[in-house]
Design an enzyme around this catalytic site. Structure first.
Site, short mmCIF file in Angstrom:
data_model
loop_
_atom_site.label_atom_id
_atom_site.label_comp_id
_atom_site.label_asym_id
_atom_site.label_seq_id
_atom_site.Cartn_x
_atom_site.Cartn_y
_atom_site.Cartn_z
N GLU A 131 0.84 -1.22 0.00
CA GLU A 131 0.00 0.00 0.00
C GLU A 131 0.86 1.26 0.00
OE1 GLU A 131 -2.69 1.31 -0.62
OE2 GLU A 131 -3.97 1.78 1.08
N THR A 181 -4.14 9.28 -4.35
CA THR A 181 -4.17 9.44 -2.89
C THR A 181 -3.06 10.39 -2.43
OG1 THR A 181 -5.10 7.26 -2.62
CG2 THR A 181 -4.02 8.19 -0.70
N1 HSE Z 1 -7.11 7.38 4.63
C1 HSE Z 1 -6.62 7.51 3.28
C2 HSE Z 1 -6.75 8.97 2.87
C3 HSE Z 1 -7.41 6.64 2.38
O1 HSE Z 1 -7.84 9.51 3.04
O2 HSE Z 1 -5.78 9.55 2.38
C4 HSE Z 1 -7.00 6.71 0.95
O3 HSE Z 1 -7.93 5.98 0.16
#
Ligand code: HSE
Length: 308
Positions: A131, A181
């Site tokens: 990830e 992201t």
């Molecule tokens: N928690 C992460 C973010 C999830 O919001 O950046 C990314 O899918």
């Protein structure tokens, strides 16, 4: 589990953050599911035979699936290797856990191929190695539900609490645009105000309480985010219109799924969930934006073997 020569596994798409739990809350969806075929090889290490459905790095050092697979091989200390055929169904940059589905299917798949019974706290960090390649951070809020299913509260160091899942219907809408992201994390502030941190802490605590008391409605009303979502709304395609359409069609709560561009909306029956999908579809069609709608519940099952 017995060792095998080849195996096919699947891992689900996920909704991370769930608005109220930035980086620490996530749930597994019933669909889409991502498939990974793994074949044992005599040569040590990971090779990628083919990637179907998306354009992703073929270099094993830069690919989420192969990095997670390599971490499991290294942990197990085996002398053989693995060849991967990746079927991308959870598309990159969708906000429904594309990299997590890849990382979870690879970590789970290599362990299953080896017949190794790795415990959740052992498997999670290995999947997170994958990830991290995509998002640049070790948040487990997609990877944990992709591996283990259900509704997971998790810390970056790998502690997972499975919460009793509220009896919700979910409408997830994925407009066909890409938000990386890493880019959606770059717009977030480095520091937050104490009053915002306190408010967020109270909301998350209330949400967890409602899960345990089985109050699905009140759990939905607890979904509020003052930390991340306000900074990310400008990145989301037509978010305010989508939100109005969803709420007018009967959604009780919802928000950005992960870092977007997908959004998720909560209702209490299947017909309303379908109506919400239709209402959001209308918005995107008016803007000429292609999109996918997924309607379902929280999936109990995470990564699993696909039996022939
Ligand atoms: N928690 C992460 C973010 C999830 O919001 O950046 C990314 O899918």
């Amino acid at each position: 589990m017995s060792p095998r020569d080849h195996i096919s596994v699947a891992a689900p798409a996920t909704v991370a953050n769930l608005t109220v739990g930035f980086d620490c809350l996530g749930l597994a969806l019933e669909r889409p599911l991502e498939r990974l075929d793994l074949k044992r090889t005599d040569t040590p290490g990971v090779t990628i035979k083919e990637i179907l459905g998306a354009s992703l790095p073929m270099d094993p050092a830069k690919n989420v699936s192969s990095v997670a697979a390599q971490s499991v091989l290294k942990t197990l200390g085996v002398e053989w290797g693995v060849e991967l055929t990746i079927h991308k169904a959870v598309l990159p940059g969708s906000g429904i856990g594309s990299s997590a589905a890849s990382a979870a299917s690879a970590a789970f798949g290599v362990a299953a191929l080896a017949g190794a019974d790795l415990k959740p706290h052992e498997l999670l960090p290995l999947a997170l190695d994958g990830e991290q390649v995509a998002s640049g951070a070790r948040h487990a809020d997609n990877v944990a539900p992709a591996l283990f299913g259900g509704l997971c509260l998790c810390t970056p160091d790998g502690r997972i609490d499975h919460l009793p899942a509220p009896d919700w219907h979910l409408t997830v809408v994925h407009p066909q645009t890409v938000i990386k992201t890493a880019e959606a994390r770059a717009v977030l502030p480095y520091h937050v105000a104490m009053k915002d941190a306190l408010h967020q802490m109270a909301q998350l605590g209330h949400f967890v309480h409602c899960c345990h008391t089985g109050d699905a409605m009140e759990a939905a009303f607890a979904l509020e985010d003052v930390l991340a979502e306000p900074h990310r709304i400008p990145l989301q395609p037509h978010f305010r219109e989508v939100q109005s359409a969803a709420m007018n069609a009967g959604a009780r709560a919802g928000g950005i799924s992960g870092s977007g561009p997908s959004s998720y909306w909560i209702s209490f029956d299947k017909d309303t969930a379908n109506d919400i999908g239709q209402a959001i579809s209308t918005v995107f069609l008016q803007h000429g934006l292609d999109h996918h709608v997924h309607v379902g519940s929280i999936a109990e099952r995470g990564a699993h073997i696909i039996e022939a």
